[in-house]
Motif scaffolding. Structure first.
Motif, PDB file in Angstrom:
ATOM      1  N   GLY A 139      -1.015  -3.085  -2.915  1.00  0.00           N
ATOM      2  CA  GLY A 139      -1.158  -2.669  -4.299  1.00  0.00           C
ATOM      3  C   GLY A 139      -1.443  -3.841  -5.215  1.00  0.00           C
ATOM      4  N   LEU A 140      -1.649  -3.557  -6.476  1.00  0.00           N
ATOM      5  CA  LEU A 140      -1.978  -4.545  -7.488  1.00  0.00           C
ATOM      6  C   LEU A 140      -0.915  -5.637  -7.600  1.00  0.00           C
ATOM      7  N   ARG A 141       0.344  -5.284  -7.423  1.00  0.00           N
ATOM      8  CA  ARG A 141       1.441  -6.242  -7.546  1.00  0.00           C
ATOM      9  C   ARG A 141       1.926  -6.772  -6.193  1.00  0.00           C
ATOM     10  N   GLY A 142       1.121  -6.615  -5.173  1.00  0.00           N
ATOM     11  CA  GLY A 142       1.471  -7.135  -3.859  1.00  0.00           C
ATOM     12  C   GLY A 142       2.344  -6.211  -3.032  1.00  0.00           C
ATOM     13  N   ASP A 143       2.624  -5.011  -3.552  1.00  0.00           N
ATOM     14  CA  ASP A 143       3.426  -4.087  -2.759  1.00  0.00           C
ATOM     15  C   ASP A 143       2.593  -3.553  -1.599  1.00  0.00           C
ATOM     16  N   HIS A 144       3.269  -3.208  -0.525  1.00  0.00           N
ATOM     17  CA  HIS A 144       2.584  -2.714   0.663  1.00  0.00           C
ATOM     18  C   HIS A 144       2.313  -1.224   0.522  1.00  0.00           C
ATOM     19  N   ILE A 145       1.139  -0.810   0.936  1.00  0.00           N
ATOM     20  CA  ILE A 145       0.815   0.604   1.050  1.00  0.00           C
ATOM     21  C   ILE A 145       0.938   0.906   2.540  1.00  0.00           C
ATOM     22  N   VAL A 146       1.861   1.810   2.878  1.00  0.00           N
ATOM     23  CA  VAL A 146       2.147   2.090   4.280  1.00  0.00           C
ATOM     24  C   VAL A 146       1.958   3.571   4.593  1.00  0.00           C
ATOM     25  N   MET A 147       1.757   3.842   5.869  1.00  0.00           N
ATOM     26  CA  MET A 147       1.700   5.228   6.339  1.00  0.00           C
ATOM     27  C   MET A 147       3.132   5.752   6.384  1.00  0.00           C
ATOM     28  N   PRO A 148       3.468   6.757   5.549  1.00  0.00           N
ATOM     29  CA  PRO A 148       4.839   7.284   5.554  1.00  0.00           C
ATOM     30  C   PRO A 148       5.080   8.205   6.744  1.00  0.00           C
ATOM     31  N   ASP A 149       6.340   8.578   6.954  1.00  0.00           N
ATOM     32  CA  ASP A 149       6.621   9.529   8.024  1.00  0.00           C
ATOM     33  C   ASP A 149       6.122  10.909   7.620  1.00  0.00           C
ATOM     34  N   ARG A 150       6.005  11.796   8.587  1.00  0.00           N
ATOM     35  CA  ARG A 150       5.415  13.125   8.393  1.00  0.00           C
ATOM     36  C   ARG A 150       6.076  13.902   7.255  1.00  0.00           C
ATOM     37  N   LYS A 151       7.387  13.842   7.162  1.00  0.00           N
ATOM     38  CA  LYS A 151       8.109  14.636   6.167  1.00  0.00           C
ATOM     39  C   LYS A 151       7.859  14.158   4.741  1.00  0.00           C
ATOM     40  N   ARG A 152       7.448  12.900   4.577  1.00  0.00           N
ATOM     41  CA  ARG A 152       7.284  12.355   3.225  1.00  0.00           C
ATOM     42  C   ARG A 152       5.839  12.025   2.879  1.00  0.00           C
ATOM     43  N   LYS A 153       4.883  12.426   3.700  1.00  0.00           N
ATOM     44  CA  LYS A 153       3.489  12.032   3.441  1.00  0.00           C
ATOM     45  C   LYS A 153       2.913  12.614   2.152  1.00  0.00           C
ATOM     46  N   HIS A 154       3.525  13.689   1.622  1.00  0.00           N
ATOM     47  CA  HIS A 154       3.039  14.287   0.375  1.00  0.00           C
ATOM     48  C   HIS A 154       3.760  13.725  -0.848  1.00  0.00           C
ATOM     49  N   ASP A 155       4.623  12.755  -0.630  1.00  0.00           N
ATOM     50  CA  ASP A 155       5.357  12.098  -1.712  1.00  0.00           C
ATOM     51  C   ASP A 155       4.688  10.752  -1.998  1.00  0.00           C
ATOM     52  N   PRO A 156       3.992  10.621  -3.129  1.00  0.00           N
ATOM     53  CA  PRO A 156       3.277   9.370  -3.413  1.00  0.00           C
ATOM     54  C   PRO A 156       4.167   8.125  -3.366  1.00  0.00           C
ATOM     55  N   THR A 157       5.453   8.258  -3.703  1.00  0.00           N
ATOM     56  CA  THR A 157       6.334   7.084  -3.667  1.00  0.00           C
ATOM     57  C   THR A 157       6.594   6.614  -2.240  1.00  0.00           C
ATOM     58  N   ALA A 158       6.428   7.499  -1.250  1.00  0.00           N
ATOM     59  CA  ALA A 158       6.668   7.117   0.144  1.00  0.00           C
ATOM     60  C   ALA A 158       5.567   6.206   0.687  1.00  0.00           C
ATOM     61  N   TRP A 159       4.429   6.161   0.005  1.00  0.00           N
ATOM     62  CA  TRP A 159       3.309   5.344   0.464  1.00  0.00           C
ATOM     63  C   TRP A 159       3.419   3.889   0.007  1.00  0.00           C
ATOM     64  N   ARG A 160       4.313   3.615  -0.913  1.00  0.00           N
ATOM     65  CA  ARG A 160       4.433   2.251  -1.450  1.00  0.00           C
ATOM     66  C   ARG A 160       5.790   1.666  -1.116  1.00  0.00           C
ATOM     67  N   HIS A 161       5.772   0.417  -0.699  1.00  0.00           N
ATOM     68  CA  HIS A 161       7.003  -0.326  -0.429  1.00  0.00           C
ATOM     69  C   HIS A 161       6.846  -1.699  -1.067  1.00  0.00           C
ATOM     70  N   SER A 162       7.926  -2.183  -1.699  1.00  0.00           N
ATOM     71  CA  SER A 162       7.846  -3.525  -2.266  1.00  0.00           C
ATOM     72  C   SER A 162       7.742  -4.532  -1.138  1.00  0.00           C
ATOM     73  N   ASP A 163       7.205  -5.692  -1.450  1.00  0.00           N
ATOM     74  CA  ASP A 163       7.036  -6.751  -0.454  1.00  0.00           C
ATOM     75  C   ASP A 163       8.371  -7.123   0.178  1.00  0.00           C
ATOM     76  N   GLU A 164       9.439  -7.157  -0.616  1.00  0.00           N
ATOM     77  CA  GLU A 164      10.756  -7.521  -0.105  1.00  0.00           C
ATOM     78  C   GLU A 164      11.272  -6.472   0.882  1.00  0.00           C
ATOM     79  N   ALA A 165      11.070  -5.176   0.565  1.00  0.00           N
ATOM     80  CA  ALA A 165      11.561  -4.114   1.431  1.00  0.00           C
ATOM     81  C   ALA A 165      10.781  -4.095   2.759  1.00  0.00           C
ATOM     82  N   ALA A 166       9.496  -4.441   2.688  1.00  0.00           N
ATOM     83  CA  ALA A 166       8.675  -4.420   3.898  1.00  0.00           C
ATOM     84  C   ALA A 166       8.985  -5.593   4.816  1.00  0.00           C
ATOM     85  N   THR A 167       9.392  -6.717   4.256  1.00  0.00           N
ATOM     86  CA  THR A 167       9.650  -7.887   5.082  1.00  0.00           C
ATOM     87  C   THR A 167      11.111  -8.046   5.430  1.00  0.00           C
ATOM     88  N   GLY A 168      11.982  -7.380   4.732  1.00  0.00           N
ATOM     89  CA  GLY A 168      13.392  -7.613   5.019  1.00  0.00           C
ATOM     90  C   GLY A 168      14.156  -6.386   5.001  1.00  0.00           C
TER      91      GLY A 168
END
Length: 158
Positions: free
Chosen positions: A129-158
């Protein structure tokens, strides 16, 4: 009652839209066939077959179901983001077009349940994303939730 974010609602609406389009094509074909028969026999009236009536009734039923669920905000071709939302919702499909977890049988050369897209497993980073957040493939149950597609850099690495 299903929640508006329920992926089942979105999937069912998409399948209903496809069925509606196919039935409209069938209705058009049946109508043309009835008109051709009337012209062939120099009839003054066109008589439609019972199948034509059943197809017309099925279309009306689908349109009623779509209208009832149209009040729910879902990611489908009718949503404000339209085609893009439907595209993102389809990213978990296997090579035979089945969503992850759906039946994908012998006719499709799969073994029972679709494992989904082998290139985009849940948790796979697919962009940034624009602020360096990761755009990830969410799990099946949350794929229709736009917030499930974004993870902050800290959450993705740690």
């Amino acid at each position: 009652m299903a929640k508006s974010s329920d992926p089942t609602i979105t999937d069912l609406r998409r399948e209903l839209e496809k069925a509606r389009a196919a039935l409209i094509d069938a209705q058009s074909h049946l109508s043309a066939h009835a008109q051709m028969n009337a012209a062939l026999h120099c009839a003054t009236e066109v008589f439609h077959s019972p199948l034509h009536a059943k197809v017309t009734a099925a279309i009306a039923g689908i349109e009623h179901a779509l209208a009832r669920t149209n009040k729910l905000p879902t990611l489908d071709s009718q949503s404000p983001d339209g085609v893009w939302s439907a595209l993102v919702a389809d990213l978990d499909r296997c090579q035979h077009g089945r969503h992850q977890g759906d039946a994908c049988g012998p006719a499709d050369a799969c073994t029972g349940t679709s494992a989904g897209n082998p290139h985009l497993r849940p948790g796979t980073v697919i962009g940034y994303g624009l602020r360096g957040d990761h755009i990830v493939m969410p799990d099946r149950k949350r794929k229709h939730d736009p917030t499930a597609w974004r993870h902050s850099d800290e959450a993705a690495t740690g």
